[in-house]
Every structure is written in structure tokens, then in C-alpha cells.
Motif scaffolding. Structure first.
Motif, mmCIF file in Angstrom:
data_model
loop_
_atom_site.group_PDB
_atom_site.id
_atom_site.type_symbol
_atom_site.label_atom_id
_atom_site.label_comp_id
_atom_site.label_asym_id
_atom_site.label_seq_id
_atom_site.Cartn_x
_atom_site.Cartn_y
_atom_site.Cartn_z
ATOM 1 N N UNK A 1 40.760 59.269 55.776
ATOM 2 C CA UNK A 1 40.068 58.303 54.913
ATOM 3 C C UNK A 1 40.746 56.941 55.015
ATOM 4 N N UNK A 2 39.933 55.877 55.147
ATOM 5 C CA UNK A 2 40.474 54.525 55.202
ATOM 6 C C UNK A 2 41.015 54.122 53.837
ATOM 7 N N UNK A 3 42.075 53.302 53.821
ATOM 8 C CA UNK A 3 42.579 52.856 52.533
ATOM 9 C C UNK A 3 41.813 51.599 52.092
ATOM 10 N N UNK A 4 41.907 51.287 50.802
ATOM 11 C CA UNK A 4 41.124 50.196 50.231
ATOM 12 C C UNK A 4 41.435 48.845 50.869
ATOM 13 N N UNK A 5 42.715 48.480 51.093
ATOM 14 C CA UNK A 5 42.976 47.190 51.747
ATOM 15 C C UNK A 5 42.324 47.085 53.119
ATOM 16 N N UNK A 9 39.636 44.156 54.200
ATOM 17 C CA UNK A 9 39.860 43.261 55.340
ATOM 18 C C UNK A 9 38.715 43.340 56.351
ATOM 19 N N UNK A 10 38.184 44.540 56.531
ATOM 20 C CA UNK A 10 37.197 44.740 57.581
ATOM 21 C C UNK A 10 35.830 44.143 57.233
ATOM 22 N N UNK A 124 37.505 43.772 45.592
ATOM 23 C CA UNK A 124 36.981 45.089 45.954
ATOM 24 C C UNK A 124 37.320 46.060 44.830
ATOM 25 N N UNK A 125 36.356 46.924 44.492
ATOM 26 C CA UNK A 125 36.539 47.939 43.453
ATOM 27 C C UNK A 125 36.226 49.298 44.061
ATOM 28 N N UNK A 126 37.134 50.214 43.908
ATOM 29 C CA UNK A 126 36.927 51.568 44.415
ATOM 30 C C UNK A 126 36.335 52.438 43.309
ATOM 31 N N UNK A 127 35.275 53.189 43.631
ATOM 32 C CA UNK A 127 34.624 54.041 42.644
ATOM 33 C C UNK A 127 33.936 55.213 43.302
ATOM 34 N N UNK A 128 33.056 55.869 42.543
ATOM 35 C CA UNK A 128 32.410 57.093 43.021
ATOM 36 C C UNK A 128 30.898 56.995 42.897
ATOM 37 N N UNK A 129 30.227 57.571 43.866
ATOM 38 C CA UNK A 129 28.770 57.721 43.827
ATOM 39 C C UNK A 129 28.440 58.932 42.962
ATOM 40 N N UNK A 130 27.562 58.738 41.959
ATOM 41 C CA UNK A 130 27.211 59.848 41.075
ATOM 42 C C UNK A 130 25.707 60.069 40.987
ATOM 43 N N UNK A 131 25.018 59.757 42.068
ATOM 44 C CA UNK A 131 23.601 60.104 42.163
ATOM 45 C C UNK A 131 22.694 59.139 41.434
ATOM 46 N N UNK A 132 21.390 59.415 41.494
ATOM 47 C CA UNK A 132 20.391 58.605 40.809
ATOM 48 C C UNK A 132 20.408 58.912 39.316
ATOM 49 N N UNK A 133 20.123 57.889 38.509
ATOM 50 C CA UNK A 133 20.057 58.094 37.065
ATOM 51 C C UNK A 133 18.904 59.022 36.724
ATOM 52 N N UNK A 134 19.153 60.031 35.900
ATOM 53 C CA UNK A 134 18.047 60.884 35.452
ATOM 54 C C UNK A 134 17.215 60.154 34.398
#
Length: 401
Positions: A1-5, A9-10, A124-134
Motif C-alpha cells: 500500500x502506498x503511503x499518504x505522502x 506528491x504524485x 490530503x485527508x485519508x479516509x474510508x469508502x463506506x458505500x452509497x447512502x441508504x
């Protein structure tokens, strides 16, 4: 897994700050984020970031600030007002761009959201995908991560630079919302077919999009079953569609000398037009009112005052909409239930064919209790207001015992 920095940069050079500038004072009036999506200089952002340019291009202009601090003029090329997206064009392309990805993603996948929060710096903010809102009228992605003012319109991407969604809103406490990337893909295709060149075309496009959206919504509601509840001797609307959320409340007490049982249901998904102007509203409510030791005259006064409490209507200014015009009639349902109907409309001044509607009914068969129902529709055609009103009020029935 790539790190956040490494991710920052990329991909940071494909992200820009979007500034809306007052032409007379050359001061900033709104800030957001955008990102390049092709080598031609097209940039995706939110509609709410650039709305002033759409409504008043004679007074406002847009510009982009690159990660290196250079400023590039921006022009509006298209938008999707329903999903809060805009397509902009850089006077000079960035030389790099991100890839939109409308494909599926596993819940829990790491996403990286880019933006310029509070006019601070590229972030940049690191977070999680939690699907479509029900239970959502208009699709949005639930992003577990901090989206702050100024980040609107920025990309939320995987570590490989695939943009899954576009920052659009937050509820705080790391609860953020994204517009799915597939709507940005569709916006790019729309612009290629019908580019925008002037203010009149912008308003025409907005009107066309909103008319199509309200017609699709009306068709959906007219086809959906409308279930009912029993209150005293009445049957009254309850569940209409899975995108409505409902809340109940009860007011009572000897000092009030009445009891009011209330339920309010709303879609929680209005469409932003300007800071003071919204549409796409759909909500309905009911109030069962019962007197406690009142005379018939006192209850009639109380009941009339309850009916006179206006429901919350969509935000708008005098520049946006006309005044409400209302008609009142006294009718009997097919089962004999006597009702007072109130039907109110106001027209949108710059969006022909769209109206805000307030539709109400009050039962008239008892002297110490009664049922009031209200339906509010923001930005619908006249025909759809009538059809939806008939379905809603047609669900009010009684047991005549």
C-alpha cells in the motif's frame, strides 16, 4: 500500500483551488476545489462552488490556483445542478490529470480526499469508502473522513489515482459525502454534445435538468405504494418511499388544553441553486389535534390556527420566485369524509414551468378533533403538483361509525 505522502506528491498537481471573484472589486466571494480530468484543460468541481458565475456572469468570474501558486482563468463549460457538479475549462491546461472511475469498490477501501480547507493550503485527508447512502433520493457516497469548507469539488481517490467520488458535503465528526464519479463521467459526455457559450444557455440547461429530475421523481412517487396509519377514525398517509425519513412528536399538557400528534417525513436531499435558493424539496406531514375540555368554538379557533401554521417551504428570494397564490375548496372524499382543501402555487421566475406547491387538507366531521395533512413540493410542474396532491390526499379516509 502506498503511503499518504506518496499519494499527495504524485497527484497534487492535478488539483486546483477554485476561486470565484467579484469583477468590480476583484475580491474573492467563494472558494472551493477542482481537479483536471483530461489534457484539454477540463476541471470538475461542485455546482455550489461556481453558482454565482452561472446566475450572474456579468458580476463574477472564476479562476484556478495551481499547487505552485500560479493563477489560471476558468470558464464554465457545463454543469449537473441535480448532482451538484460543474465542468470548468482552464485557459491553460495543467499538463496532468486524474482518471474518473465509476466502477464498484469494496466497503472499507482506503480513499484519499484532496482539497484546500478554509483557504489554508493544498491538503490530503485519508479516509474510508463506506458505500452509497441508504434511503437517499439522490446517490451519494458515505466517506469516513474529514471534509471541511473549501474542499468542496475536490477528488476522493484510491492510492492509484482512480477518482471514485467528488467531495460535496459533511456532517462533521468524520462523516463526509461524495458525488459518485459516474455523474462526472456523464457530465463530460454531456458537454461534448452540447457545450455552453453564454448565460442564456446556462439557465436553459438548468431548467431542462430540473424539469427532467422532477418528472422522474413524480413518476417514481406515483408508482410507489402509499401506506397509511390509523388515527382515531381516520386513515392517513404514512410510508410513501424508502428515501423518506420520518419523525414523530406529541404535544400535550393541561395548560395547552389540547393534544397534537404530529409526524413529519422528508427526503433530506434538496438541490442547491444559490446560497438563498433551493429546490427539489419533497416532504409531507400530518397533525391529529384533539381538544381537552374546550368549547366547540374554542376548538374551531384552535383547529383553524393549526391549519394556518404554514409548512416550511424551500428557501428562495423575491428575485427567484413569485408569491404563493392559493385556492380553497370544500370536498367530500369518495367514502364521504368531508375535507377542506388548500392548494397553493408559486412560480420560479427564471426557470419556466417549475413551481413550488403546498397542498393541505383538514377533516371537518368532528367538533373536538381533526386531522390535518400537508404536502410540500419544491420545483415541480403544475401537472405533477396536481397528480401528486391527488394521490397524497386520496389516501386520507375514515371509518364512518
Amino acid at each position: 500500500m502506498a503511503d499518504t505522502p506518496q499519494v499527495f506528491r504524485q497527484y497534487k498537481d492535478a488539483v486546483v483551488q477554485v476561486r470565484i471573484m467579484d469583477k468590480r472589486s476583484n475580491n474573492r466571494t467563494a472558494l472551493g476545489t477542482g481537479f483536471a480530468v483530461d489534457d484539454a484543460g477540463h476541471v470538475i468541481s461542485n455546482f455550489h462552488v461556481i453558482s454565482e458565475v452561472v446566475w450572474h456572469p456579468e458580476s463574477f468570474r472564476a479562476e484556478a490556483v495551481r499547487a505552485n501558486g500560479s493563477v489560471v482563468p476558468l470558464a464554465v463549460s457545463g454543469f449537473d445542478v441535480v448532482h451538484d457538479l460543474s465542468l470548468l475549462k482552464l485557459a491553460t491546461p495543467l499538463g496532468t490529470h486524474l482518471t474518473l472511475d465509476a466502477g464498484p469498490l469494496d466497503k472499507g477501501t482506503t480513499l484519499y480526499s484532496f482539497g484546500i480547507p478554509l483557504d489554508l493550503d493544498f491538503t490530503i485527508v485519508r479516509g474510508l469508502y463506506n458505500g452509497l447512502l441508504p434511503k437517499s433520493l439522490r446517490e451519494q457516497i458515505h466517506f469516513t473522513g474529514a471534509i471541511n469548507p473549501g474542499m468542496s469539488g475536490g477528488p476522493a481517490m484510491t492510492e492509484t489515482g482512480r477518482v471514485i467520488g467528488i467531495n460535496v458535503a459533511t456532517s462533521g465528526n468524520d462523516v463526509g459525502f461524495l458525488v459518485p464519479a459516474r455523474y462526472a463521467v456523464a457530465l463530460l459526455q454531456q458537454q461534448a454534445r452540447a457545450p455552453i457559450n453564454n448565460a442564456a444557455q446556462m439557465l436553459k440547461l438548468m431548467d431542462t435538468q430540473l424539469l427532467a429530475e422532477q418528472n422522474a421523481l413524480a413518476t417514481r412517487l406515483l408508482a410507489a405504494p402509499l401506506t397509511t396509519d390509523t388515527l382515531d377514525r381516520y386513515r392517513t398517509p404514512r410510508d410513501w418511499s424508502d428515501f423518506f425519513r420520518c419523525w414523530s412528536n406529541e404535544e400535550h399538557g393541561e395548560e395547552k388544553r389540547y393534544t397534537a400528534l404530529t409526524m413529519v417525513c422528508g427526503s433530506q436531499s434538496n438541490i442547491f441553486l444559490t446560497e438563498d435558493y433551493e429546490t427539489g424539496t419533497v416532504h409531507y406531514s400530518r397533525s391529529y389535534v384533539q381538544g381537552k375540555g374546550l368549547s366547540d368554538l374554542q376548538f374551531a379557533h384552535l383547529y383553524g390556527s393549526q391549519l394556518g401554521i404554514g409548512p416550511r417551504v424551500p428557501d428562495a428570494t423575491r428575485e427567484d420566485v413569485g408569491n404563493f397564490a392559493c385556492s380553497t375548496s370544500f370536498v367530500r372524499q369518495p367514502d364521504g369524509l368531508p375535507l377542506k382543501h388548500v392548494f397553493c402555487l408559486r412560480a420560479h421566475r427564471k426557470l419556466p414551468g417549475l413551481f413550488d406547491a403546498v397542498i393541505m387538507s383538514a377533516t371537518l366531521d368532528q367538533t373536538q378533533s381533526g386531522l390535518i395533512n400537508r404536502l410540500v413540493l419544491g420545483g415541480v410542474s403544475y401537472d405533477n403538483a396536481v397528480r401528486l396532491g391527488r394521490k397524497f390526499l386520496g389516501a386520507v379516509t375514515w371509518s364512518n361509525r
